[in-house]
Scaffold this motif. Sequence first.
Motif, PDB file in Angstrom:
ATOM      1  N   MET A   1      33.714  44.038  35.780  1.00 28.17           N
ATOM      2  CA  MET A   1      32.861  43.734  36.915  1.00 28.17           C
ATOM      3  C   MET A   1      33.654  43.940  38.208  1.00 28.17           C
ATOM      4  O   MET A   1      34.825  43.637  38.290  1.00 28.17           O
ATOM      5  N   ASN A   2      32.989  44.418  39.216  1.00 27.96           N
ATOM      6  CA  ASN A   2      33.628  44.641  40.509  1.00 27.96           C
ATOM      7  C   ASN A   2      33.685  43.357  41.319  1.00 27.96           C
ATOM      8  O   ASN A   2      32.824  42.496  41.208  1.00 27.96           O
ATOM      9  N   TYR A   3      34.704  43.278  42.121  1.00 31.22           N
ATOM     10  CA  TYR A   3      34.909  42.138  42.998  1.00 31.22           C
ATOM     11  C   TYR A   3      34.671  42.577  44.442  1.00 31.22           C
ATOM     12  O   TYR A   3      34.810  43.747  44.781  1.00 31.22           O
ATOM     13  N   ILE A  73      47.185  37.286  47.856  1.00 30.38           N
ATOM     14  CA  ILE A  73      45.742  37.249  47.621  1.00 30.38           C
ATOM     15  C   ILE A  73      45.343  35.968  46.897  1.00 30.38           C
ATOM     16  O   ILE A  73      46.167  35.281  46.304  1.00 30.38           O
ATOM     17  N   LEU A  74      44.062  35.696  46.954  1.00 31.11           N
ATOM     18  CA  LEU A  74      43.455  34.574  46.249  1.00 31.11           C
ATOM     19  C   LEU A  74      42.184  35.101  45.597  1.00 31.11           C
ATOM     20  O   LEU A  74      41.387  35.777  46.259  1.00 31.11           O
ATOM     21  N   ILE A  75      41.996  34.824  44.329  1.00 33.80           N
ATOM     22  CA  ILE A  75      40.824  35.304  43.598  1.00 33.80           C
ATOM     23  C   ILE A  75      39.871  34.141  43.354  1.00 33.80           C
ATOM     24  O   ILE A  75      40.267  33.100  42.841  1.00 33.80           O
ATOM     25  N   ASP A  76      38.612  34.338  43.743  1.00 35.85           N
ATOM     26  CA  ASP A  76      37.560  33.360  43.453  1.00 35.85           C
ATOM     27  C   ASP A  76      36.708  33.965  42.344  1.00 35.85           C
ATOM     28  O   ASP A  76      35.858  34.831  42.593  1.00 35.85           O
ATOM     29  N   GLU A  77      36.987  33.549  41.128  1.00 39.00           N
ATOM     30  CA  GLU A  77      36.315  34.118  39.964  1.00 39.00           C
ATOM     31  C   GLU A  77      34.817  33.808  39.964  1.00 39.00           C
ATOM     32  O   GLU A  77      34.006  34.640  39.551  1.00 39.00           O
ATOM     33  N   ASN A  78      34.428  32.632  40.439  1.00 39.20           N
ATOM     34  CA  ASN A  78      33.009  32.258  40.457  1.00 39.20           C
ATOM     35  C   ASN A  78      32.183  33.173  41.345  1.00 39.20           C
ATOM     36  O   ASN A  78      31.065  33.542  41.004  1.00 39.20           O
TER      37      ASN A  78
END
Length: 99
Positions: A1-3, A73-78
């Motif tokens: 899935m793309n972010y 960076i910070l990833i927000d998976e939700n």
Amino acid sequence: MNYIVLYSPEAEQDLIEILAYGIERWGEQLAEEMYVKITGQLETLYFFPYRTKARRFNTREKLILDTPYRAIILIDENKKQVFILRILHTSKHIDERYK
């Protein structure tokens, strides 16, 4: 899935400063090439945000290949979002909040 990749105001300012420094040191063409190299590698985070080094406080670090820079960076998976918090020269210490 793309972010979705989002730049913090600090990261946008970092890019402006990198470009300005590059123009002053190497000229407009080489500075633009550096800018394109940095932003091009950050675009890969759309597809592969976890190809980064894990750090403390849920942040991650992406080394920008063939440059002296790294992105925090910070990833927000939700929300499927990647936040580029800072783009720093590798010689600079990382702010305590990003470690």
